[in-house]
Design a protein around this motif. Structure first.
Motif, short mmCIF file in Angstrom:
data_model
loop_
_atom_site.label_atom_id
_atom_site.label_comp_id
_atom_site.label_asym_id
_atom_site.label_seq_id
_atom_site.Cartn_x
_atom_site.Cartn_y
_atom_site.Cartn_z
N VAL A 5 50.78 41.16 49.95
CA VAL A 5 51.47 40.56 48.89
C VAL A 5 51.23 41.70 47.62
CG1 VAL A 5 51.53 38.71 47.16
CG2 VAL A 5 51.28 38.47 49.57
N LEU A 7 51.89 41.10 44.33
CA LEU A 7 51.32 40.54 43.26
C LEU A 7 49.92 40.01 43.25
CD1 LEU A 7 54.56 38.30 42.57
CD2 LEU A 7 53.93 40.76 41.68
N ASP A 11 49.45 38.23 37.09
CA ASP A 11 50.39 38.90 36.62
C ASP A 11 51.52 38.00 35.81
OD1 ASP A 11 49.84 41.26 37.84
OD2 ASP A 11 50.86 41.36 39.78
N SER A 67 61.49 35.32 38.07
CA SER A 67 60.51 35.42 39.20
C SER A 67 61.36 36.87 40.04
CB SER A 67 60.80 34.26 40.26
OG SER A 67 62.13 34.21 40.70
N HIS A 71 58.86 40.55 40.86
CA HIS A 71 58.52 41.47 42.18
C HIS A 71 59.78 42.67 42.34
CE1 HIS A 71 62.18 39.95 44.24
NE2 HIS A 71 61.92 38.74 43.57
N TYR A 74 58.77 45.87 43.90
CA TYR A 74 58.30 45.99 45.04
C TYR A 74 59.31 45.64 46.05
CZ TYR A 74 54.05 45.39 42.32
OH TYR A 74 53.20 45.69 41.38
N ASP A 75 60.58 45.28 45.92
CA ASP A 75 61.62 45.05 46.86
C ASP A 75 61.77 45.71 48.03
OD1 ASP A 75 64.14 43.51 44.69
OD2 ASP A 75 62.12 42.61 45.53
N VAL A 80 61.13 39.34 49.52
CA VAL A 80 60.49 38.11 48.98
C VAL A 80 61.61 37.21 48.81
CG1 VAL A 80 60.77 39.02 46.56
CG2 VAL A 80 59.02 37.05 47.32
N THR A 116 52.86 33.35 47.20
CA THR A 116 52.18 33.15 45.67
C THR A 116 52.72 32.03 44.73
OG1 THR A 116 54.05 34.37 44.60
CG2 THR A 116 52.27 35.64 45.26
N PHE A 139 56.50 36.19 50.50
CA PHE A 139 56.80 37.72 50.90
C PHE A 139 56.88 37.84 52.34
CE2 PHE A 139 55.01 37.59 46.70
CZ PHE A 139 55.65 38.83 46.08
#
Length: 145
Positions: A5, A7, A11, A67, A71, A74-75, A80, A116, A139
């Motif tokens: 993960v 995150l 964060d 949201s 993230h 990091y896609d 996610v 998360t 995730f």
């Protein structure tokens, strides 16, 4: 299998938008929610609010933007999905022309399940809380072809 993960607890992300009359009318058209609370100014003059107010769900929808933003870097590495929202409450009205900010903060990370949990708080331009919730992100495992 545990998922990495990206995150961590603490964060944060925020998203701000001024809610316009056209936002409310388009949302009413999409959802079919034509309650007089949202589209009838004369009716609303007789209520405790005194004016039309935005749909609670329209206000709440800003949490989806926050949201996605948290993230987004990091896609490509770790897809996610929204796993759902808990404890959603509409705690105050949002009037046409209000500027609202969704504050999104990760409060727990579970590497084992790849989830998360974030605290969501939406406030207006006066600092009044108008919506609260908890959001769960999931995730997913990913292998590039």
């Amino acid at each position: 299998m545990a998922v990495k993960v990206p995150l961590k607890v603490g964060d944060k992300q925020s998203f701000t938008k001024t809610i316009s009359e056209s936002d409310v009318y388009q949302f009413a058209g999409i959802t079919g929610d034509f309650s007089p609370f949202h589209i009838n100014e004369e009716y609303m003059k007789g209520t405790q609010y005194g004016n039309r107010i935005a749909h609670g769900v329209l206000t709440f929808a800003l949490s989806s933007t926050a949201s996605t933003l948290i993230h987004q870097p990091y896609d490509d590495e770790c897809p996610v999905a929204s796993y759902g929202y808990d404890h959603v409450r509409f705690t105050g009205p949002v009037y046409f022309g209000d500027t609202i900010t969704c504050n999104y903060e990760v409060v727990s990370v579970d590497e084992e399940t790849g989830k998360t949990v974030a605290k969501v708080e939406i406030i207006n331009q006066n600092g009044d809380t108008v919506c609260v919730a908890e959001h769960i992100l999931k995730f997913l495992e990913f292998s590039a072809s």
